[in-house]
Enzyme design. Structure first.
Site, mmCIF file in Angstrom:
data_model
loop_
_atom_site.group_PDB
_atom_site.id
_atom_site.type_symbol
_atom_site.label_atom_id
_atom_site.label_comp_id
_atom_site.label_asym_id
_atom_site.label_seq_id
_atom_site.Cartn_x
_atom_site.Cartn_y
_atom_site.Cartn_z
ATOM 1 N N ASN A 43 58.428 53.245 43.678
ATOM 2 C CA ASN A 43 58.048 54.345 44.553
ATOM 3 C C ASN A 43 58.178 55.664 43.791
ATOM 4 O O ASN A 43 59.090 55.851 42.990
ATOM 5 C CB ASN A 43 58.858 54.358 45.863
ATOM 6 C CG ASN A 43 60.355 54.307 45.675
ATOM 7 O OD1 ASN A 43 60.862 53.693 44.739
ATOM 8 N ND2 ASN A 43 61.087 54.949 46.573
ATOM 9 N N GLU A 45 58.283 59.537 44.732
ATOM 10 C CA GLU A 45 58.351 60.518 45.814
ATOM 11 C C GLU A 45 57.903 61.895 45.339
ATOM 12 O O GLU A 45 57.800 62.160 44.134
ATOM 13 C CB GLU A 45 59.781 60.589 46.362
ATOM 14 C CG GLU A 45 60.189 59.305 47.060
ATOM 15 C CD GLU A 45 61.572 59.368 47.684
ATOM 16 O OE1 GLU A 45 61.918 58.419 48.396
ATOM 17 O OE2 GLU A 45 62.309 60.350 47.451
ATOM 18 N N CYS A 54 54.128 54.443 47.556
ATOM 19 C CA CYS A 54 55.021 53.279 47.557
ATOM 20 C C CYS A 54 54.863 52.449 46.279
ATOM 21 O O CYS A 54 53.819 52.463 45.623
ATOM 22 C CB CYS A 54 54.714 52.371 48.736
ATOM 23 S SG CYS A 54 54.895 53.126 50.357
ATOM 24 N N GLU A 56 54.439 49.263 45.955
ATOM 25 C CA GLU A 56 53.380 48.254 46.016
ATOM 26 C C GLU A 56 52.029 48.854 45.621
ATOM 27 O O GLU A 56 51.243 48.247 44.902
ATOM 28 C CB GLU A 56 53.271 47.681 47.445
ATOM 29 C CG GLU A 56 54.530 47.002 47.951
ATOM 30 C CD GLU A 56 55.429 47.941 48.744
ATOM 31 O OE1 GLU A 56 55.670 49.092 48.312
ATOM 32 O OE2 GLU A 56 55.912 47.511 49.808
ATOM 33 N N CYS A 87 55.201 48.554 53.923
ATOM 34 C CA CYS A 87 54.849 49.386 55.065
ATOM 35 C C CYS A 87 53.403 49.093 55.477
ATOM 36 O O CYS A 87 52.670 48.364 54.795
ATOM 37 C CB CYS A 87 55.034 50.861 54.710
ATOM 38 S SG CYS A 87 53.732 51.551 53.667
ATOM 39 N N CYS A 90 50.656 49.936 52.878
ATOM 40 C CA CYS A 90 50.623 48.969 51.777
ATOM 41 C C CYS A 90 50.045 47.641 52.230
ATOM 42 O O CYS A 90 49.340 46.973 51.467
ATOM 43 C CB CYS A 90 52.016 48.783 51.192
ATOM 44 S SG CYS A 90 52.541 50.225 50.223
HETATM 45 ZN ZN LIG Z 1 54.202 51.176 51.450
#
Ligand SMILES: [Zn+2]
Length: 130
Positions: A43, A45, A54, A56, A87, A90
């Site tokens: 990830n 940020e 993210c 993924e 999430c 993703c």
């Molecule tokens: Zn995600």
């Protein structure tokens, strides 16, 4: 030895590079192409929060940008007692690029669970919806 051991290990390695100064929630992912190549992602940020990407999706974009088009498994690793599934955003991307692949969830204690994408994303919007 799990068939996915190398994939989970790659996700753990990718997690070490997570840029998560705001949440401190470090995530690693690894995507396996049908060619056998493995693409790690973490990830990343951002101070605006909304621009965070993210792990993924980083792994998927790396694979696509390297010319891969077929993928057969993805792993997600976090340092939590409860395993962390992808999430919603993703799940949409995993379905688009990987279809019904096994999603291997794991944590730093070695807990592991494999869930098929069709169970995580049972009624997808995809090209067949257009
Ligand atoms: Zn995600």
């Amino acid at each position: 030895m799990s068939e996915y051991e190398a994939l989970v290990s790659a996700a753990k390695d990718a997690r070490l590079n997570a840029h998560a100064p705001y949440s401190n929630f470090r995530v690693g992912a690894a995507l396996r192409a049908t060619s056998g190549r493995i693409f790690g992602g973490c990830n990343v940020e951002n101070a605006t929060y909304g621009l965070t990407v993210c792990a993924e999706r980083v792994a998927i974009f790396k694979g696509i940008s390297e010319g891969e088009r077929g993928f057969d498994a993805i792993s997600v690793v976090t340092d939590t007692d409860s395993l962390t599934p992808p999430c919603g955003a993703c799940r949409q991307l995993i379905w688009e690029f990987c279809g019904d692949v096994p999603v291997i969830l794991s944590n730093m204690k070695g807990k592991i669970e494999t869930i098929p994408m069709r169970d995580l994303f049972p009624k997808p919007f995809d090209a067949s919806s257009l």
